[in-house]
Write a protein that holds these residues in place. Sequence first.
Motif, PDB file in Angstrom:
ATOM      1  N   HIS A   1       0.818  -1.214   0.000  1.00  0.00           N
ATOM      2  CA  HIS A   1       0.000   0.000   0.000  1.00  0.00           C
ATOM      3  C   HIS A   1       0.849   1.260   0.000  1.00  0.00           C
ATOM      4  CE1 HIS A   1      -3.814  -2.143   1.704  1.00  0.00           C
ATOM      5  NE2 HIS A   1      -3.724  -2.244   0.402  1.00  0.00           N
ATOM      6  N   VAL A   2       1.625   1.448   1.062  1.00  0.00           N
ATOM      7  CA  VAL A   2       2.356   2.698   1.238  1.00  0.00           C
ATOM      8  C   VAL A   2       3.329   2.933   0.091  1.00  0.00           C
ATOM      9  CG1 VAL A   2       3.913   3.981   2.752  1.00  0.00           C
ATOM     10  CG2 VAL A   2       2.118   2.549   3.739  1.00  0.00           C
ATOM     11  N   GLY A   3       4.048   1.891  -0.310  1.00  0.00           N
ATOM     12  CA  GLY A   3       5.014   2.044  -1.396  1.00  0.00           C
ATOM     13  C   GLY A   3       4.426   1.904  -2.779  1.00  0.00           C
ATOM     14  N   GLY A   4       3.170   1.505  -2.871  1.00  0.00           N
ATOM     15  CA  GLY A   4       2.506   1.390  -4.167  1.00  0.00           C
ATOM     16  C   GLY A   4       2.801   0.117  -4.927  1.00  0.00           C
ATOM     17  N   ALA A   5       3.299  -0.920  -4.208  1.00  0.00           N
ATOM     18  CA  ALA A   5       3.616  -2.180  -4.901  1.00  0.00           C
ATOM     19  C   ALA A   5       2.370  -2.843  -5.472  1.00  0.00           C
ATOM     20  CB  ALA A   5       4.344  -3.133  -3.948  1.00  0.00           C
ATOM     21  N   ASN A   6       1.266  -2.788  -4.742  1.00  0.00           N
ATOM     22  CA  ASN A   6       0.027  -3.404  -5.246  1.00  0.00           C
ATOM     23  C   ASN A   6      -0.414  -2.751  -6.548  1.00  0.00           C
ATOM     24  OD1 ASN A   6       0.132  -4.895  -2.936  1.00  0.00           O
ATOM     25  ND2 ASN A   6      -1.732  -4.085  -2.021  1.00  0.00           N
TER      26      ASN A   6
END
Length: 594
Positions: free
Chosen positions: A91-96
Motif C-alpha cells: 500500500h504505502v510504497g505502491g507495490a500493489n
Amino acid sequence: MKHENIHIITHSNEGEKLAQRLVKEGIHANIHRNSSNIDELWKTADALIYIGALGICVRTIAPLLVDKHTDPAVINMDANGSFVQSVVSGHVGGANQLCSQISNILGAQPVITTVSDTSGLWALDMLPSQYNWQMETTQPLTQIISLFVNRKPTALLLQSRDRGTLVLETEIPDFVTVFTEEKDINEDQFDLIIAVTPFVHQFTKPTIFYRPQMINLGVGCQRDIDSELFSKELDRLLEKNKISKLSIANIGTIELKADEKALNDYANSLNQSLKVFSDQQLDAVTIPNPSEKVESVTGSSSVAEASAMLLSENNLWLEKVKAKAGDKYFTCAVAINAVNQRKGMVEIVGAGPGDPELVSVRGKRLLQSADLILYAGSLVPKELTYYAKPGCVVKSSAGMDLQTQIDTMKPFYDRGLLVVRLHTGDPCIYGAIQEQMAKMDELKMDYRITPGISSFQAAAAALKSQFTIPEEIQSIILTRGEGRTPMPEKEQLHKLAQSQSTMCIYLSASIAEKVQSELMVHYPAETPVAICYKLTWKDEKIWRTTLENLAQTVNENNLSMTTMIVVGKSIGNRSGESKLYHKQFTHAFRKGEE
C-alpha cells in the motif's frame, strides 16, 4: 502513486526480454543483469522489479528491509510473465498498484495478498493519497487496520462531503455504521472510529482521523507582527475552536499584507502560498462585522472575514476573532468550502440516454447516497432510481411545475440532506435546468452539476458511426425544430442546413414534416437519416431512411417523444481516413516514418 525511479533486476535471457517488453510498454525503468549493487539501488529506488524465482528475491532483500514507510515497493515475477506478485510495501510504497499495472500489460495473474484487497475492504492507509486527506491516529496504524480488517464494529463519522466520502458512503461494509454528528456515536457499541472531519474530537476508542482540506482562514494583522508568536497564537485559536490545522485549505489576506513575513511563514509551514485580494474585492463582500478603522487603513471594511468568505465561496463558520501575539494584534475568521460542507446540497445529475449502466460512476454514487431523488419521470427510466439506498425518498417530477419541484427539494435541503435532481441525457443540453438554477440562486441553495452521456452520443454508438468525416464534415450541430418554443431567426433549420454538417435534432418528432421541409432547402433528398427512438432503453428502435422519407417514417411509426433525428452523410460512412494513425504522421507520442 507514481514511481519515478524503477529498477528491473533479472538473471536470464528470457527475463531480460520481458524487462525490455515492460520498458517498451511504458514502465520507465532501468534494466540490470545480475546486479551486484542492490544495496545502492535500495537506497534510491521507488520500486524494484525482480524477474526470477521468488526465493531469490526474498533472500536478496531480507537484509535490507527497514520499514514499510521507507522501503521501496518490491515486485517479483516469473520469467514467462505469467504471475506478478506484490512482495513489499503493497500500500504505502505502491507495490500493489504497480503489480496490477504490470499484470495488465502482460495479461498476467496479479498476486496481491494484503487483507484489505483480498476482502474488498477500504485500504485505510491509502485513503489519504487517494483523496488528498491528511491522516492522524490515536493508536499505531497497524492496530487500527487490524481492527478494521477483522471486521470489528466501526463507527464512520462523516463531516465533510467530497469524492472520498462519496466513495465511503456507497461502499459501506456491513460492520460499519455511518454518523454525521459526534454526539450520536455511542462509543460502547464500537471498537473503532473512522472520522473524516476538519474538527477536533476526543474519543476513547482507537480512532483514525482523515483531515480533508476544506478550512479557509482569513487573516489581518498589524505590520511586522512576530512570526513565531503569531503562529503559536493562531494554532491556539484554532485548537480552542476545535479546528484541525491539517484541514486548512487556504490562507488569505489583503494585498497590502502580501509581503507580511508572519503570514507567509505560516502558509509555507502548510506547504501553501498566501492568497491575497485587493481592497476592492474585499469591500464588495457583505460581512457581519465591518470595521471603520480597518477601512481607514486598508480601503476595505473587512480583511479577515471577507478573505475567508471569498476563499470558501461560503458564509463564515467562525466570525472575526481578535488575538494578540506579543505586543501586536491580528484578526482571524474561518469559513468552510461551500462544496465540502456537510449541509444541504442539490446535485443535478445527468442520467445518460436511458440504460442504467450508462450513468457516470459519480452519478451512480450520488444516486446511491441521496436522501431524495427527484427524477424526470417522463424521460428517465425508473430503473435508474433503483440505485437508491434504503430510506431514500424517490419522486417523479413529470406532473410538477417549476415551483412544485423547488418546494419538493427545499425541505430536504434545509435539513442538510442530499438531493439528486435526475435529468435525462446531459442536463446542460435541453435539460431545462436554467430556471431551476435561477430559483436556487435566489434561495441561496448550493448545487452542482454532474454531466451525463447525451442521446446524440448514444445515437453515434448505436449507428456505429463517427459523426465527422476527415476533410468533409468537421462539425456536429445539436438543435431542435421550431414547435411551441420559437427558434431564433438565425438558428432556423434551413439556415443551419447550409453547412450540411451532421445534424442531431432533439424534441422534434412531432413536427417531422416541417423539419424535413426546412432541411431539404440545402440537404440532398437522398441524405442519410436515422430516426432513433428511446436510445439504449429496452425498447430502443432505429429506422434508417433518407431525408425525403423522414416525415413518412416518423408518422407511420407514431413517434413523438424520446426521439432523436440524425441527418447527414456521416451516418454509416466508412470513407476518409484521418492523419492521426497514418505511418508518416508525427505527433507528441510517435514519430512518423520518412
